[in-house]
Design a protein around this motif. Structure first.
Motif, short mmCIF file in Angstrom:
data_model
loop_
_atom_site.label_atom_id
_atom_site.label_comp_id
_atom_site.label_asym_id
_atom_site.label_seq_id
_atom_site.Cartn_x
_atom_site.Cartn_y
_atom_site.Cartn_z
N VAL A 258 -73.34 37.04 -19.56
CA VAL A 258 -73.70 38.45 -19.65
C VAL A 258 -73.00 39.06 -20.86
O VAL A 258 -71.77 39.12 -20.90
N ALA A 263 -69.77 33.30 -16.70
CA ALA A 263 -69.26 33.28 -15.33
C ALA A 263 -69.99 32.18 -14.58
O ALA A 263 -71.22 32.21 -14.47
N ARG A 327 -70.53 39.12 -7.00
CA ARG A 327 -69.70 40.27 -7.38
C ARG A 327 -68.26 39.85 -7.67
O ARG A 327 -67.65 40.32 -8.65
N PHE A 330 -68.10 37.97 -11.03
CA PHE A 330 -68.29 38.86 -12.16
C PHE A 330 -67.09 39.79 -12.33
O PHE A 330 -66.67 40.08 -13.46
N HIS A 333 -64.30 38.20 -14.20
CA HIS A 333 -64.53 38.04 -15.65
C HIS A 333 -64.76 39.38 -16.34
O HIS A 333 -65.14 39.41 -17.51
N ILE A 335 -67.14 41.58 -15.76
CA ILE A 335 -68.57 41.84 -15.98
C ILE A 335 -69.02 42.95 -15.02
O ILE A 335 -68.93 42.80 -13.79
N LYS A 338 -74.13 43.68 -12.32
CA LYS A 338 -74.18 42.88 -11.09
C LYS A 338 -75.07 43.59 -10.08
O LYS A 338 -75.43 44.77 -10.26
#
Length: 365
Positions: A258, A263, A327, A330, A333, A335, A338
């Motif tokens: 992303v 991930a 979740r 992410f 990382h 991010i 999601k």
């Protein structure tokens, strides 16, 4: 004979079909308090427009006290019947009476509300207005004229908000104003103009609104509660305003990239995320986390991704575990792109696919 034909044509031109002028499929919906004249003033003002608008039905939302006042001042007194005669309303026009179909009282947990003061009362009134308004908004042959002039300010604000949520561009929101001298008159009380002088003291204003339903093709599947619907719209509008994330799927390693950040996901979580992306791209995102049809099984079979799970996909439709795994991975990382929560669990923020991983040629994703 020619003169007679000409005269006949002229008469016809001055008398268009009633359906052109009367909008027989319209409904006047109003919030009312202790001043029932709001209803008669609005109905009278609509009939003065060009072309005249004479709703087929009239519905009033209010408390038990406002219902009693409507009964006394408009129905039992004969004021409403006189208004219908004044406006030359047909048998299917301006229909309004003592039945619950016409006077709808706010209720909360089986109890009629005498007033709207507490937060619970406001929430109950909001749900009530949305629920009862929806039955008219979902009828393509029924045009809504919503009056926000009566009742407490909260009631008018809630009706306006409900119209914004589910109203259509063909519907209207109005506010009627009467001169103070007319409003204060007591003997007799003022309900609608009876002469040219009084007519100058009544003004009907249209209140512009944005019909948000035009942005949401899935309205019919949306939750019915006012607060929930507001939350759903808010999230969707926020997501639409956000820049689209660049997303890449690598089937060989179950890795999702992303905006340049990788991930790696558990296998089932990876499949669920790719399935959610597929739903978003095909405008078929459901509400909730349960997949009750064969869409997940068909997706897995169509992409040949881990067919060993296809046999259990629909027997275990609750995807909560997989969505939580997405979740958590992410979040770890950093991010922010999601799936949502609860009823928005399979909805993804805006994204665009970049070239998928090594198995793109094989699975056609």
């Amino acid at each position: 004979m020619k003169k007679l034909a000409k005269k006949t044509t002229k008469t016809t031109d001055r008398s268009p079909p009633p359906s052109v002028f009367r909008f027989p499929s319209s409904v006047l919906i109003a919030v009312t308090g202790m001043s029932p004249a709001i209803l008669t003033e609005t109905a009278w003002a609509l009939a003065q427009e060009s072309p005249p608008v004479i709703p087929s039905k009239v519905v009033a939302f209010g408390t038990s006290l406002s219902r009693d006042r409507l009964r006394k001042d408009l129905i039992e007194s004969g004021v409403w019947a006189n208004l219908r005669r004044t406006l030359k309303a047909g048998p299917d026009e301006l229909v309004f009476g003592d039945a619950g179909e016409h006077i709808r009282v706010f209720s909360h947990r089986g109890r009629e509300l005498e007033d709207i003061r507490s937060p619970d009362d406001n929430a109950a009134a909001a749900d009530f207005i949305l629920e009862h308004l929806r039955q008219f908004a979902e009828n393509p042959e029924m045009r809504i004229v919503a009056s926000i002039a009566g009742g407490r300010k909260t009631m008018g604000a809630l009706l306006y908000a409900a119209m914004t949520l589910i109203g259509r561009e063909t519907d209207r929101i109005t506010h009627v104003l009467a001169d103070e001298s007319l409003e204060r008159r007591k003997d007799p009380s003022f309900f609608y103009p009876c002469n040219a002088g009084e007519a100058k003291g009544v003004t009907l204003a249209d209140v512009p609104f944005v019909p948000l339903r035009n942005k949401f093709v899935e309205l019919g599947r949306m939750p019915g509660g006012f607060t929930t619907l507001v939350r759903h719209y808010t999230r969707a509008l926020r997501d639409d305003a956000a820049p689209a994330a660049r997303v890449r799927f690598d089937d060989s390693t179950c890795t999702v990239t992303v905006d340049g950040t990788d991930a790696r996901l558990p296998r089932r979580a990876y499949i669920v995320l790719k399935f959610a992306a597929h739903l978003s791209e095909s405008n078929a995102t459901p509400i909730g986390i349960n997949v009750t049809d064969d869409s997940l099984r068909q997706f897995i079979a169509g992409t040949r991704l881990y067919p060993e799970w296809a046999g259990t996909a629909t027997s275990d439709p609750d995807l909560r575990r997989e969505l939580n795994a997405i979740r958590h991975a992410f979040d770890a990382h950093g991010i922010s792109w999601k799936p949502g929560l609860r009823r928005d669990a399979l909805r993804l923020p805006p994204f665009r696919r970049t070239e998928d991983g090594k198995r793109k040629t094989e699975d056609g994703a």
